[in-house]
Design a protein around this motif. Structure first.
Motif, PDB file in Angstrom:
ATOM      1  N   LEU A 162       0.829  -1.208   0.000  1.00 15.61           N
ATOM      2  CA  LEU A 162       0.000   0.000   0.000  1.00 15.61           C
ATOM      3  C   LEU A 162       0.863   1.259   0.000  1.00 15.61           C
ATOM      4  CD1 LEU A 162      -2.818  -1.012   2.513  1.00 15.61           C
ATOM      5  CD2 LEU A 162      -2.963  -0.877   0.023  1.00 15.61           C
ATOM      6  N   THR A 163       2.005   1.196   0.672  1.00 14.55           N
ATOM      7  CA  THR A 163       2.930   2.332   0.683  1.00 14.55           C
ATOM      8  C   THR A 163       3.431   2.629  -0.723  1.00 14.55           C
ATOM      9  OG1 THR A 163       3.628   1.855   2.952  1.00 14.55           O
ATOM     10  CG2 THR A 163       5.124   3.170   1.611  1.00 14.55           C
ATOM     11  N   LEU A 164       3.770   1.590  -1.471  1.00 10.67           N
ATOM     12  CA  LEU A 164       4.196   1.785  -2.856  1.00 10.67           C
ATOM     13  C   LEU A 164       3.051   2.321  -3.712  1.00 10.67           C
ATOM     14  CD1 LEU A 164       6.409  -1.330  -3.675  1.00 10.67           C
ATOM     15  CD2 LEU A 164       7.152   1.026  -3.368  1.00 10.67           C
ATOM     16  N   ASN A 165       1.839   1.802  -3.495  1.00 12.63           N
ATOM     17  CA  ASN A 165       0.695   2.261  -4.281  1.00 12.63           C
ATOM     18  C   ASN A 165       0.511   3.764  -4.193  1.00 12.63           C
ATOM     19  OD1 ASN A 165       0.000  -0.297  -5.155  1.00 12.63           O
ATOM     20  ND2 ASN A 165      -1.483  -0.652  -3.529  1.00 12.63           N
ATOM     21  N   VAL A 174      13.967  -0.667  -2.296  1.00 12.62           N
ATOM     22  CA  VAL A 174      14.311  -0.996  -0.910  1.00 12.62           C
ATOM     23  C   VAL A 174      14.834   0.231  -0.171  1.00 12.62           C
ATOM     24  CG1 VAL A 174      15.842  -2.357   0.559  1.00 12.62           C
ATOM     25  CG2 VAL A 174      14.713  -3.433  -1.407  1.00 12.62           C
ATOM     26  N   GLU A 175      15.721   0.982  -0.790  1.00 10.12           N
ATOM     27  CA  GLU A 175      16.304   2.139  -0.109  1.00 10.12           C
ATOM     28  C   GLU A 175      15.245   3.183   0.201  1.00 10.12           C
ATOM     29  OE1 GLU A 175      19.331   2.448   1.191  1.00 10.12           O
ATOM     30  OE2 GLU A 175      19.507   0.339   0.586  1.00 10.12           O
ATOM     31  N   MET A 176      14.317   3.396  -0.703  1.00 10.98           N
ATOM     32  CA  MET A 176      13.233   4.337  -0.427  1.00 10.98           C
ATOM     33  C   MET A 176      12.393   3.856   0.745  1.00 10.98           C
ATOM     34  SD  MET A 176      10.018   5.533  -2.821  1.00 10.98           S
ATOM     35  CE  MET A 176       9.087   4.029  -2.435  1.00 10.98           C
ATOM     36  N   MET A 177      12.081   2.555   0.776  1.00 13.82           N
ATOM     37  CA  MET A 177      11.262   2.006   1.852  1.00 13.82           C
ATOM     38  C   MET A 177      11.953   2.137   3.200  1.00 13.82           C
ATOM     39  SD  MET A 177       8.447   1.088   0.343  1.00 13.82           S
ATOM     40  CE  MET A 177       7.614  -0.026   1.481  1.00 13.82           C
ATOM     41  N   LYS A 178      13.268   2.031   3.219  1.00 17.09           N
ATOM     42  CA  LYS A 178      14.004   2.170   4.482  1.00 17.09           C
ATOM     43  C   LYS A 178      13.829   3.555   5.086  1.00 17.09           C
ATOM     44  CE  LYS A 178      17.625  -1.276   3.644  1.00 17.09           C
ATOM     45  NZ  LYS A 178      19.082  -1.506   3.437  1.00 17.09           N
ATOM     46  N   GLY A 179      13.540   4.543   4.260  1.00 16.19           N
ATOM     47  CA  GLY A 179      13.379   5.906   4.753  1.00 16.19           C
ATOM     48  C   GLY A 179      11.958   6.261   5.150  1.00 16.19           C
ATOM     49  N   ILE A 180      11.047   5.277   5.119  1.00 22.42           N
ATOM     50  CA  ILE A 180       9.644   5.522   5.465  1.00 22.42           C
ATOM     51  C   ILE A 180       9.347   4.916   6.826  1.00 22.42           C
ATOM     52  CG2 ILE A 180       7.243   5.069   4.808  1.00 22.42           C
ATOM     53  CD1 ILE A 180       8.194   5.063   1.886  1.00 22.42           C
ATOM     54  N   GLY A 181       8.894   5.730   7.757  1.00 24.95           N
ATOM     55  CA  GLY A 181       8.668   5.274   9.126  1.00 24.95           C
ATOM     56  C   GLY A 181       7.408   4.447   9.281  1.00 24.95           C
ATOM     57  N   THR A 182       7.429   3.549  10.259  1.00 23.04           N
ATOM     58  CA  THR A 182       6.254   2.767  10.637  1.00 23.04           C
ATOM     59  C   THR A 182       6.069   2.895  12.142  1.00 23.04           C
ATOM     60  OG1 THR A 182       7.695   0.788  10.701  1.00 23.04           O
ATOM     61  CG2 THR A 182       6.318   1.087   8.752  1.00 23.04           C
ATOM     62  N   PHE A 230       8.541  -5.267   5.332  1.00 22.08           N
ATOM     63  CA  PHE A 230       8.009  -3.995   4.847  1.00 22.08           C
ATOM     64  C   PHE A 230       8.906  -3.403   3.758  1.00 22.08           C
ATOM     65  CE2 PHE A 230       7.981   0.691   5.189  1.00 22.08           C
ATOM     66  CZ  PHE A 230       6.643   0.954   4.923  1.00 22.08           C
ATOM     67  N   GLU A 231      10.208  -3.492   3.953  1.00 21.57           N
ATOM     68  CA  GLU A 231      11.172  -2.863   3.049  1.00 21.57           C
ATOM     69  C   GLU A 231      11.480  -3.710   1.816  1.00 21.57           C
ATOM     70  OE1 GLU A 231      14.510  -2.294   5.589  1.00 21.57           O
ATOM     71  OE2 GLU A 231      13.452  -0.873   6.909  1.00 21.57           O
ATOM     72  N   ASP A 232      11.100  -4.978   1.805  1.00 21.96           N
ATOM     73  CA  ASP A 232      11.476  -5.904   0.744  1.00 21.96           C
ATOM     74  C   ASP A 232      10.644  -5.656  -0.514  1.00 21.96           C
ATOM     75  OD1 ASP A 232      12.613  -7.973  -0.662  1.00 21.96           O
ATOM     76  OD2 ASP A 232      11.451  -9.549   0.333  1.00 21.96           O
TER      77      ASP A 232
END
Length: 332
Positions: free
Chosen positions: A251-254, A291-299, A284-286
């Motif tokens: 959903l984050t990518l969407n 991947v690098e963008m996902m690492k910068g998104i907080g949960t 979450f990051e996979d």
């Protein structure tokens, strides 16, 4: 648009309805007694009972409900209530009212969250501008987004819980054929990531592994998992967190939700014993190649209860801060 005080706030779920009263914009929020949705024949009857528990009578109401909103009305997805705001206002003698989707309201409540109402999942990730995503696992699975436009907040409601959800990897591929799809003929997100879905997932996981397990509902499943941290029930709840992380990443990518992901409401706060933050973040990051963008998104996880009620109280106090089509949706 004005919401005359006192304002009654109501969070209507498939299982419970929770009420609170705000007598003035600066007054403390007065909680009412929660009621079981199935215990009342209609929303109006339940609300009349809730109002009787307060010393003052509300002049307006803001309510959110677990179902798609059509103007001023909603049919709950997982309960029998059908709500028409204009009729509610007339029957209860209200000057004004507003009906929101439950996760539309959760999204609009994000600016009102206090720091100590949440805890990060994994190492804290500094907040950054952008779309914010809120997800909750309860009677169903809800999700919505929040964006800020020229200093005002706009919520984007969704029915993300009903999109198809397929397996990833050999373990999930073995489980999926055993999932009960009798309700809708397919595996959606909330088929397994919801209250009833927990039991459905546990049964499928045990069948796939050749394990004989007693029939458990979600309440008994969670109780057994806490009683036996090394048992099959606990392993299922560990898988729930992994699947929640995968779903949230998708959903984050969407939405390119770089503003962060908040898990609010529902049953997840009761399952933190089975959460392994590093594994959660890994799932979450996979999302190669991002991947690098996902690492910068907080949960983060909301650990305070009923935060949507003060969130709706903030709307009542300052309706001009929110991009809501009041003309089409207000009850009066």
């Amino acid at each position: 648009m004005l919401f005359p005080f006192p304002v009654l706030l109501c969070d209507i779920g498939g299982t419970n309805a929770r009420f609170a009263l705000k007598s003035s914009p600066d007054a403390p929020l007065l909680p009412g007694l929660p009621v079981k949705t199935a215990a009342y024949e209609s929303f109006e009857v339940a609300t009349a009972a809730a109002i009787a528990g307060f010393d003052v009578r509300p002049r307006s109401m803001i309510a959110c409900a677990a179902g798609p909103i059509f103007g001023r009305s909603v049919q709950l997805t997982n309960a029998a209530w059908s709500i028409d705001g204009a009729l509610v206002a007339q029957e209860l003698g209200l000057d004004q009212g507003l009906l929101l989707n439950d996760f539309e309201a959760q999204a609009l409540s994000l600016p009102a969250l206090e720091h100590d109402w949440t805890t990060p999942i994994g190492a804290p990730v500094p907040p950054q501008p952008g779309v914010q995503l809120v997800i909750g696992v309860g009677t169903g699975l809800g999700a919505a987004a929040l964006i800020e436009v020229e200093g005002r907040f706009l919520a984007l409601a969704s029915e993300a819980g009903h999109v198809d959800f397929g397996p990833v990897g050999a373990i999930e591929a073995e489980i999926w054929p055993h999932i009960d799809i009798s309700a809708h003929g397919r595996v959606s997100v909330e088929t397994i990531l919801s209250g009833p879905g927990l039991a459905r997932l546990h049964h499928a996981r045990c069948e796939a592994a050749g394990i004989v397990s007693p029939a458990l509902d979600e309440i008994a499943l969670v109780e057994q998992a806490h009683a036996r941290p090394d048992g099959e029930e606990a392993r299922t709840l560990g898988l729930v967190w992994a699947l929640t992380a995968r779903c949230a990443g998708d959903l984050t990518l969407n939405l390119l939700a770089k503003g962060g992901v908040t898990f609010s409401g529902g049953i997840l706060p009761r399952l933190t014993t089975f959460l392994e933050p590093s594994k959660f973040r890994a799932r979450f990051e996979d999302k190669a190649p991002f991947v690098e963008m996902m690492k910068g998104i907080g949960t983060r996880l909301v650990v305070a209860s009923d935060v949507v009620l003060p969130g709706m109280a903030a709307i009542a106090a300052s309706p001009q801060k929110y991009m809501i089509d009041y003309q089409a949706r207000a009850w009066r």
